[in-house]
Design a protein around this motif. Sequence first.
Motif, PDB file in Angstrom:
ATOM      1  N   GLN A 111       0.714  -1.413  -0.092  1.00  0.00           N
ATOM      2  CA  GLN A 111       0.034  -0.064  -0.046  1.00  0.00           C
ATOM      3  C   GLN A 111       0.996   1.387  -0.117  1.00  0.00           C
ATOM      4  O   GLN A 111       0.527   2.138  -0.525  1.00  0.00           O
TER       5      GLN A 111
ATOM      6  N   GLU B 162       2.737   1.388  -3.396  1.00  0.00           N
ATOM      7  CA  GLU B 162       1.903   1.755  -4.700  1.00  0.00           C
ATOM      8  C   GLU B 162       0.862   2.962  -4.344  1.00  0.00           C
ATOM      9  O   GLU B 162       0.921   3.764  -5.589  1.00  0.00           O
ATOM     10  N   GLN B 163       0.296   2.749  -3.455  1.00  0.00           N
ATOM     11  CA  GLN B 163      -0.841   4.149  -3.339  1.00  0.00           C
ATOM     12  C   GLN B 163      -0.397   5.440  -2.887  1.00  0.00           C
ATOM     13  O   GLN B 163      -0.766   6.313  -2.862  1.00  0.00           O
TER      14      GLN B 163
ATOM     15  N   ARG C 194       3.638   6.053  -4.504  1.00  0.00           N
ATOM     16  CA  ARG C 194       3.507   5.600  -6.002  1.00  0.00           C
ATOM     17  C   ARG C 194       4.859   5.635  -6.497  1.00  0.00           C
ATOM     18  O   ARG C 194       5.345   6.291  -7.673  1.00  0.00           O
TER      19      ARG C 194
ATOM     20  N   LEU D  15       4.272   0.824 -12.117  1.00  0.00           N
ATOM     21  CA  LEU D  15       3.084   1.351 -11.766  1.00  0.00           C
ATOM     22  C   LEU D  15       2.580   2.123 -13.105  1.00  0.00           C
ATOM     23  O   LEU D  15       3.100   2.886 -13.759  1.00  0.00           O
TER      24      LEU D  15
ATOM     25  N   HIS E 261      -1.763   1.641 -10.363  1.00  0.00           N
ATOM     26  CA  HIS E 261      -1.672   0.466  -9.788  1.00  0.00           C
ATOM     27  C   HIS E 261      -0.582  -0.545 -10.397  1.00  0.00           C
ATOM     28  O   HIS E 261      -0.060  -0.238 -11.528  1.00  0.00           O
ATOM     29  N   TYR E 262       0.096  -1.328  -9.435  1.00  0.00           N
ATOM     30  CA  TYR E 262       1.193  -2.185 -10.090  1.00  0.00           C
ATOM     31  C   TYR E 262       0.652  -3.263 -10.874  1.00  0.00           C
ATOM     32  O   TYR E 262      -0.368  -3.955 -10.607  1.00  0.00           O
TER      33      TYR E 262
END
Length: 263
Positions: free
Chosen positions: A142, A145-146, A149, A168, A172-173
């Motif tokens: 998380q 990725e979120q 980034r 990415l 999203h990956y």
Amino acid sequence: MVQLPTQSYPPLSPRQTLPTMYDLPSDNPEEPGLPDEFHFLQPLLLFLTFQPTNWSPELVFSACDLNLYYSVTHPQWYKRPDWFGVVGVPRLYEGQDLRLSYVVWQEEVSPYVVVELLSPGTQEEDLSRTVSTPGNPPTKWQVYEQILRIPYSIIFSRYTNELQAFHLLGGHYVPMNLVDNRLLMPELGLSLGLWQGSFREINRLWLRWMTLEGELILTPEEEAITAQEQAVTAQERAVAEQERAERLAARLRELGVDPDELE
């Protein structure tokens, strides 16, 4: 009494108000030391060969086992990647000091690539099999990725030699495909590949940085060995040329020609 006008000031930024790397620890007292020797050598090889061709060396930073602080609202929360690389920040913190930690709200630049090395104690989180619960820190996946980034997230297992990579895209990956056993990262001018060879006298399959064409980026030790070999080769070539010239001169004298009189 004279009423002085009130003056309003703009709100301070997180960079000015939140803890800096000098306030945040680089070591976790609950995790003394590194888990094993491979977790020292493999990140070291990545560190030594991370030389993005599209960036000045003064604007490249990479670290092994350094706390990465990522949350403005929870400044004590951090992740500790086995290795990560950043481009677009000074090699030294604010151009003058070695980093104790990497604090994203101070640096204002997220890592560009992160590498996790699987081990029995961390593989569940590294493989995104854990779930964050309310009130607790988010998982590594998380965060990478979120929140941060990070464009590239790499996972490598020394037990199976399996390399998993994610890029990415659209927030999203998505899994990356290997090209000639390498992961291409054209934004850096680099590729990341598997290499069978000896590093610090340990011969095994290593993860290391290469050029986009697949040529190895040499460590300082390898560069020194290569330079020494080239010097020896040049010296041997010069000796061979001198011996050839002497043989030619001797043959000319046998034929009655003085080589010193020839232009």
